[in-house]
Design a protein around this motif. Structure first.
Motif, PDB file in Angstrom:
ATOM      1  N   ILE A 124       0.830  -1.203   0.000  1.00 44.21           N
ATOM      2  CA  ILE A 124       0.000   0.000   0.000  1.00 44.21           C
ATOM      3  C   ILE A 124       0.862   1.250   0.000  1.00 44.21           C
ATOM      4  CG2 ILE A 124      -1.782   1.235   1.260  1.00 44.21           C
ATOM      5  CD1 ILE A 124      -2.695  -1.422   2.311  1.00 44.21           C
ATOM      6  N   MET A 163       1.824   2.699  -3.200  1.00 46.89           N
ATOM      7  CA  MET A 163       0.844   3.456  -3.979  1.00 46.89           C
ATOM      8  C   MET A 163       0.632   4.865  -3.479  1.00 46.89           C
ATOM      9  SD  MET A 163      -2.031   0.687  -4.449  1.00 46.89           S
ATOM     10  CE  MET A 163      -1.321  -0.895  -4.203  1.00 46.89           C
ATOM     11  N   ASN A 203       1.244   8.616  -2.540  1.00 47.21           N
ATOM     12  CA  ASN A 203       2.215   9.602  -2.980  1.00 47.21           C
ATOM     13  C   ASN A 203       2.344  10.713  -1.944  1.00 47.21           C
ATOM     14  OD1 ASN A 203      -0.289  10.555  -3.369  1.00 47.21           O
ATOM     15  ND2 ASN A 203      -0.192  10.491  -5.605  1.00 47.21           N
ATOM     16  N   LEU A 246      -4.566   4.788  14.851  1.00 45.45           N
ATOM     17  CA  LEU A 246      -5.462   4.959  13.708  1.00 45.45           C
ATOM     18  C   LEU A 246      -5.385   6.371  13.143  1.00 45.45           C
ATOM     19  CD1 LEU A 246      -8.534   2.963  14.971  1.00 45.45           C
ATOM     20  CD2 LEU A 246      -7.138   2.444  13.000  1.00 45.45           C
ATOM     21  N   ALA A 271      -2.351   6.606  11.197  1.00 42.59           N
ATOM     22  CA  ALA A 271      -2.539   5.946   9.901  1.00 42.59           C
ATOM     23  C   ALA A 271      -3.268   6.880   8.949  1.00 42.59           C
ATOM     24  CB  ALA A 271      -3.322   4.654  10.078  1.00 42.59           C
ATOM     25  N   ALA A 272      -4.283   7.577   9.458  1.00 43.92           N
ATOM     26  CA  ALA A 272      -5.055   8.480   8.596  1.00 43.92           C
ATOM     27  C   ALA A 272      -4.177   9.595   8.055  1.00 43.92           C
ATOM     28  CB  ALA A 272      -6.234   9.055   9.360  1.00 43.92           C
ATOM     29  N   ALA A 307      -1.436   7.997   5.529  1.00 37.85           N
ATOM     30  CA  ALA A 307      -1.895   7.479   4.240  1.00 37.85           C
ATOM     31  C   ALA A 307      -2.544   8.569   3.401  1.00 37.85           C
ATOM     32  CB  ALA A 307      -2.850   6.318   4.441  1.00 37.85           C
ATOM     33  N   THR A 308      -3.270   9.473   4.036  1.00 35.77           N
ATOM     34  CA  THR A 308      -4.148  10.347   3.245  1.00 35.77           C
ATOM     35  C   THR A 308      -4.133  11.815   3.633  1.00 35.77           C
ATOM     36  OG1 THR A 308      -5.972  10.037   4.755  1.00 35.77           O
ATOM     37  CG2 THR A 308      -5.799   8.453   2.979  1.00 35.77           C
ATOM     38  N   MET A 351      -8.479  12.457   7.488  1.00 38.54           N
ATOM     39  CA  MET A 351      -9.832  12.240   6.998  1.00 38.54           C
ATOM     40  C   MET A 351     -10.541  13.591   6.881  1.00 38.54           C
ATOM     41  SD  MET A 351     -10.262   8.847   7.108  1.00 38.54           S
ATOM     42  CE  MET A 351     -11.779   8.183   7.744  1.00 38.54           C
ATOM     43  N   PRO A 352     -11.682  13.627   6.175  1.00 39.76           N
ATOM     44  CA  PRO A 352     -12.466  14.866   6.146  1.00 39.76           C
ATOM     45  C   PRO A 352     -12.795  15.336   7.560  1.00 39.76           C
ATOM     46  CG  PRO A 352     -13.372  13.276   4.623  1.00 39.76           C
ATOM     47  CD  PRO A 352     -12.281  12.592   5.351  1.00 39.76           C
ATOM     48  N   LEU A 379     -12.647   1.398  11.412  1.00 40.96           N
ATOM     49  CA  LEU A 379     -12.122   2.737  11.124  1.00 40.96           C
ATOM     50  C   LEU A 379     -10.887   2.628  10.239  1.00 40.96           C
ATOM     51  CD1 LEU A 379     -12.245   5.773  11.530  1.00 40.96           C
ATOM     52  CD2 LEU A 379     -10.908   5.527  13.594  1.00 40.96           C
ATOM     53  N   PHE A 380     -10.053   1.637  10.540  1.00 41.97           N
ATOM     54  CA  PHE A 380      -8.878   1.435   9.706  1.00 41.97           C
ATOM     55  C   PHE A 380      -9.297   1.096   8.280  1.00 41.97           C
ATOM     56  CE2 PHE A 380      -4.964  -0.663   8.284  1.00 41.97           C
ATOM     57  CZ  PHE A 380      -4.079   0.353   8.601  1.00 41.97           C
ATOM     58  N   THR A 438     -12.020   2.065   6.900  1.00 45.97           N
ATOM     59  CA  THR A 438     -12.540   3.296   6.311  1.00 45.97           C
ATOM     60  C   THR A 438     -11.395   4.184   5.826  1.00 45.97           C
ATOM     61  OG1 THR A 438     -14.295   3.148   7.937  1.00 45.97           O
ATOM     62  CG2 THR A 438     -14.147   5.186   6.717  1.00 45.97           C
ATOM     63  N   ILE A 439     -10.312   4.234   6.618  1.00 47.02           N
ATOM     64  CA  ILE A 439      -9.147   5.031   6.215  1.00 47.02           C
ATOM     65  C   ILE A 439      -8.582   4.488   4.900  1.00 47.02           C
ATOM     66  CG2 ILE A 439      -6.765   5.609   6.819  1.00 47.02           C
ATOM     67  CD1 ILE A 439      -7.681   5.608   9.765  1.00 47.02           C
ATOM     68  N   LEU A 440      -8.494   3.166   4.814  1.00 49.33           N
ATOM     69  CA  LEU A 440      -7.967   2.569   3.579  1.00 49.33           C
ATOM     70  C   LEU A 440      -8.890   2.863   2.396  1.00 49.33           C
ATOM     71  CD1 LEU A 440      -6.663  -0.869   4.862  1.00 49.33           C
ATOM     72  CD2 LEU A 440      -5.311   1.058   4.080  1.00 49.33           C
ATOM     73  N   TYR A 488     -10.827   5.436   2.069  1.00 50.89           N
ATOM     74  CA  TYR A 488     -10.643   6.851   1.737  1.00 50.89           C
ATOM     75  C   TYR A 488      -9.367   7.044   0.934  1.00 50.89           C
ATOM     76  CZ  TYR A 488     -10.036  11.870   2.485  1.00 50.89           C
ATOM     77  OH  TYR A 488      -9.857  13.201   2.303  1.00 50.89           O
ATOM     78  N   PHE A 489      -8.333   6.286   1.359  1.00 44.11           N
ATOM     79  CA  PHE A 489      -7.037   6.341   0.679  1.00 44.11           C
ATOM     80  C   PHE A 489      -7.193   5.959  -0.790  1.00 44.11           C
ATOM     81  CE2 PHE A 489      -3.316   3.569  -0.374  1.00 44.11           C
ATOM     82  CZ  PHE A 489      -2.415   4.595  -0.599  1.00 44.11           C
ATOM     83  N   GLU A 495      -9.527   8.640  -2.649  1.00 47.00           N
ATOM     84  CA  GLU A 495      -8.916   9.948  -2.823  1.00 47.00           C
ATOM     85  C   GLU A 495      -8.136  10.018  -4.142  1.00 47.00           C
ATOM     86  OE1 GLU A 495      -6.182  12.501   0.237  1.00 47.00           O
ATOM     87  OE2 GLU A 495      -5.496  10.631  -0.618  1.00 47.00           O
ATOM     88  N   LYS A 496      -7.578   8.859  -4.540  1.00 43.68           N
ATOM     89  CA  LYS A 496      -6.822   8.807  -5.789  1.00 43.68           C
ATOM     90  C   LYS A 496      -7.717   9.100  -6.984  1.00 43.68           C
ATOM     91  CE  LYS A 496      -2.917   6.664  -4.390  1.00 43.68           C
ATOM     92  NZ  LYS A 496      -3.084   7.661  -3.321  1.00 43.68           N
ATOM     93  N   GLU A 512      -8.580   1.186  -6.490  1.00 40.25           N
ATOM     94  CA  GLU A 512      -7.414   0.309  -6.469  1.00 40.25           C
ATOM     95  C   GLU A 512      -7.752  -1.035  -5.799  1.00 40.25           C
ATOM     96  OE1 GLU A 512      -4.173  -1.425  -6.795  1.00 40.25           O
ATOM     97  OE2 GLU A 512      -4.225   0.621  -7.608  1.00 40.25           O
ATOM     98  N   THR A 518      -6.055  -3.815  -4.714  1.00 39.85           N
ATOM     99  CA  THR A 518      -5.319  -4.344  -3.545  1.00 39.85           C
ATOM    100  C   THR A 518      -5.747  -3.630  -2.270  1.00 39.85           C
ATOM    101  OG1 THR A 518      -3.529  -3.578  -4.961  1.00 39.85           O
ATOM    102  CG2 THR A 518      -3.026  -5.354  -3.447  1.00 39.85           C
ATOM    103  N   VAL A 519      -5.831  -2.296  -2.364  1.00 34.75           N
ATOM    104  CA  VAL A 519      -6.196  -1.527  -1.180  1.00 34.75           C
ATOM    105  C   VAL A 519      -7.610  -1.886  -0.746  1.00 34.75           C
ATOM    106  CG1 VAL A 519      -6.443   0.780  -0.235  1.00 34.75           C
ATOM    107  CG2 VAL A 519      -4.716   0.337  -1.936  1.00 34.75           C
ATOM    108  N   LEU A 565      -7.935  -5.229   1.070  1.00 40.85           N
ATOM    109  CA  LEU A 565      -7.485  -5.117   2.462  1.00 40.85           C
ATOM    110  C   LEU A 565      -8.505  -4.326   3.287  1.00 40.85           C
ATOM    111  CD1 LEU A 565      -5.148  -5.926   4.246  1.00 40.85           C
ATOM    112  CD2 LEU A 565      -4.091  -3.726   3.780  1.00 40.85           C
ATOM    113  N   PHE A 571     -10.801  -5.441   6.806  1.00 39.68           N
ATOM    114  CA  PHE A 571     -10.946  -4.682   8.048  1.00 39.68           C
ATOM    115  C   PHE A 571     -12.390  -4.267   8.300  1.00 39.68           C
ATOM    116  CE2 PHE A 571      -6.338  -4.232   7.770  1.00 39.68           C
ATOM    117  CZ  PHE A 571      -5.984  -4.379   9.101  1.00 39.68           C
TER     118      PHE A 571
END
Lengths: 220, 482
Positions: free
Chosen positions: A119, A122, A124, A165, A168-169, A172-173, A176-177, B171-172, B174-176, B178-179, B182-183, B205, B207-208, B211, B215
């Protein structure tokens, strides 16, 4: 501050976060545990602030403020007050001895890195290399909840998981909003208060916060 | 407008009852607020039937055939349970198990729980759905421990810890999600909206997403009560007040499954193969089989029916996992009939254990002699939940079984054996409770029987005849998720 320096700083803080997760796993004293939790919140806030500053994502500042307010100040304070009122400063017992727990923890970290590797490729974002660390700290907090017998450390484990968590948010991104972050923060806050109420109820009934007393409801 | 009303009424009711929930007329006010929510939900339903799907408030809320039918069901069961809780909680107060302060907490949290359920269903934002789902745990956890007995505290602690940890996994996920979104959709609020995600589901995507789905399934699956994540469920159902058992079984489990199914649609789009379906079928089948075998070992009546809920949630998860229009139709129908039947059973079980002063099945005897309506209610409810014709549960289970025989023949023996075992267990235990020498006493307040027979009546009707508008409604929803 250039991109590469801020990226280095975030990585450093991520490593610090992981170190703190291990420290919490090995810590027996509840007071120190709360202090470690506050430090973890602080590291999270600083790293989020760096990300916000270097990428210009202004909504992340809200997240920084929330983290500082909730996880560095308010929740540790509430927990402090609680253990003062409940006189539970004693040492924490664990189900598995601490060296063994640490070894399992290392295994979890390796697992998390393996899981996060595809992950991270992917992403950026500036912080993509820290996704593995975020996942590892979630799993370590999970482990802490499993091996602790007392109610308070279990709750700290839960809150530390929430920290992981959030990290992580951001990694990764870029977070979150806003509406979601606010909602999650509200849930965490209300949850902490309910945990607090619970501690009193449990102690009233069992004269102890040892959840070994609460294993009566067995399958039979 | 209707959406604001549907959400606003229970929220307002929760705040109002936080102030006046201890008054003598609070149970009536609680029922009234639920009635107004039901009316609002009916208005919303009529509007959606007339105008089709819609979004509101900058797309933060949305209604489509899938969630509107669950909104209507949720509002209906919340109302009938409020009717049941009126005499039930009065009797509990009479028996000295709750005081007025706790009644205030109870009434306020009851309305807030309804609000959280409706918010889960109506929110277009995956993150807000998560927040509301956690909110549902927070509002009910103090209700599970309402009696403050050691067992109820233990149950509530287990419920709180397990569901919070579970939902943290979601939640994790959900984060994935969103990740990945977002792309495609770009950063900002719109990347977590179901309606937008649904449109771009083929571009996410893979793979994401796979996963993320693992979760999400583990997270929301904890709340659905899928084996092996079901540990909290029997305890929470058995130790809390019975109206709470009824809404947990009838509403919360459905709403959690709704979240899983919504995620499944996205993942199926992204992956293009049946990865999520396989996982759901596996979890579903495991739940059906394990729960069926646990049924016969139960001594506590509410625990037994809680395991029966695990079994039925397993059947629905299996049905949605199979996918396709027929299985999805059967899953939706089963959601409806299970929720109605199980709450009706809990209503009768609640009064039965009040009459005999115990939840231990060995001490509940001869209900029919002392109170024919409660006895028959329990007997008919059990027959309905066991999937006997002509009740609606039979129709949906039959559809699930025939689809399984066509598409996944290996699964049918497991399903049939589990259903047989469940039948033997529940029937064998309910029969002596209903007939024979009585151990029941009179209650200080007349029991609520109308909700029981209204629910069973609807289930019976759905078994004999499903009205055409309901069929087209289910079909549209099944097409969305199939």
């Amino acid at each position: 501050m250039s991109q590469s320096i801020s990226s280095q700083l975030v990585n450093l803080l991520a490593a610090f976060l992981l170190l703190l997760a291990f420290a919490m796993l090995s810590q027996r004293r509840i007071l120190t545990l709360i202090r470690l939790f506050a430090w973890q919140g602080a590291a999270l806030a600083v790293s989020t602030a760096i990300v916000a500053w270097s990428t210009g994502q202004t909504h992340l500042y809200f997240s920084v403020a929330l983290t500082l307010l909730l996880k560095v100040i308010l929740i540790p304070w509430v927990l402090h007050r609680l253990i003062d009122r409940l006189f539970v400063r004693w040492d924490v017992e664990t189900l598995i001895n601490i060296p063994a727990t640490m070894l399992i923890g290392i295994g979890l970290v390796i697992f998390a890195f393996a899981l996060a590797a595809p992950i991270s490729q992917m992403a950026n974002t500036l912080t993509r290399s820290t996704l593995g660390i975020a996942m590892a700290s979630v799993l370590l907090s999970f482990l802490m909840m499993i091996v602790r017998r007392k109610a308070v450390p279990q709750v700290i484990g839960f809150l530390a998981m929430e920290n992981g968590l959030f990290f992580a948010a951001t990694s990764a991104t870029y977070g979150m909003p806003l509406v979601v972050e606010l909602g999650v923060a509200l849930d965490v806050l209300v949850g902490t208060f309910i945990f607090g109420i619970f501690f009193f109820h449990i102690r009233e009934q069992f004269d102890s916060l040892d959840i070994r007393h609460m294993e009566k409801l067995k399958e039979d | 407008m209707e959406i604001a009303l549907v959400l606003g009424v229970p929220l307002f009711g929760g705040l109002l009852l936080a102030l006046v929930g201890h008054k003598r007329w609070a149970p009536e006010l609680n029922a009234l607020m639920s009635l107004v929510s039901l009316a609002a939900a009916a208005l919303l339903t009529v509007r959606v039937i007339a105008d089709g799907p819609m979004t509101a408030m900058e797309e933060q809320f949305f209604v489509d055939p899938f969630n509107v039918f669950l909104v209507a069901l949720t509002a209906l069961v919340a109302f009938t349970t409020a009717l049941f809780s009126r005499p039930y909680m009065r009797i509990e107060q009479h028996h000295g198990r709750v005081n007025t302060a706790r009644l205030r907490l109870y009434h306020s949290m009851y309305q807030l729980f309804t609000f959280m359920m409706l918010l889960c269903l109506l929110s277009n934002n995956v993150g807000v759905l998560w927040v509301a789902m956690e909110g549902a745990t927070l509002t009910t956890v103090l209700l599970v421990s309402l009696y403050r007995t050691p067992a109820s505290l233990e149950a509530a602690w287990k419920y709180f810890i397990l569901c919070s940890v579970g939902i943290a996994q979601a939640l994790f996920g959900t984060i994935l999600l969103y990740f990945a979104a977002e792309k495609v959709l770009g950063p900002g609020g719109t990347s977590l909206l179901w309606t937008h995600l649904y449109e771009v589901r083929y571009q996410l995507e893979p793979t994401v997403l796979s996963l993320a789905f693992v979760f999400l399934l583990v997270g929301f699956g904890t709340k659905v009560g899928l084996v092996p994540l079901h540990n909290w469920l029997p305890d929470a159902h058995a130790e809390g007040p019975t109206p709470i058992s009824a809404v947990l079984s009838g509403l919360l489990l459905n709403v959690a499954l709704y979240a899983v199914v919504r995620s499944k649609v996205l993942v199926d789009g992204a992956l293009g193969r049946n990865f999520s379906g396989g996982l759901m079928m596996g979890f579903g089948l495991l739940s059906v089989v394990v729960a069926a075998f646990f049924l016969s070992r139960q001594k506590d009546i509410k625990r037994m029916f809680a395991y029966s809920s695990v079994e039925h949630m397993g059947i629905m998860t299996f049905a949605f996992g199979m996918g396709g229009p027929v299985a999805a139709f059967a899953g939706l129908l089963h959601m409806t009939v299970h929720s109605l039947t199980k709450s009706a059973i809990f209503f009768t079980v609640g009064h039965a254990s009040q009459k005999t002063g115990t939840q231990n099945m060995a001490d509940i005897r001869g209900l029919i002699e002392q109170s024919p309506a409660i006895g028959w209610g329990l007997a008919l409810g059990s027959i309905a939940i066991l999937g006997m014709p002509p009740f609606g549960v039979f129709t949906s289970e039959f559809m699930v079984l025939t689809t399984a025989m066509h598409e996944h023949p290996w699964a049918t023996p497991f399903l049939l054996i589990a259903l047989g075992v469940a039948f033997a267990a529940i029937f064998g235990k309910v029969q002596p409770m209903v007939f024979g020498e009585t151990t029941a006493h009179r209650l200080p307040h007349p029991p609520a029987l109308i909700p029981v027979f209204v629910h069973l009546g609807i289930v019976l009707m759905l078994g004999l005849y499903i009205p055409p508008y309901l069929v087209s409604w289910y079909r549209q929803a099944a097409a969305l998720i199939g």
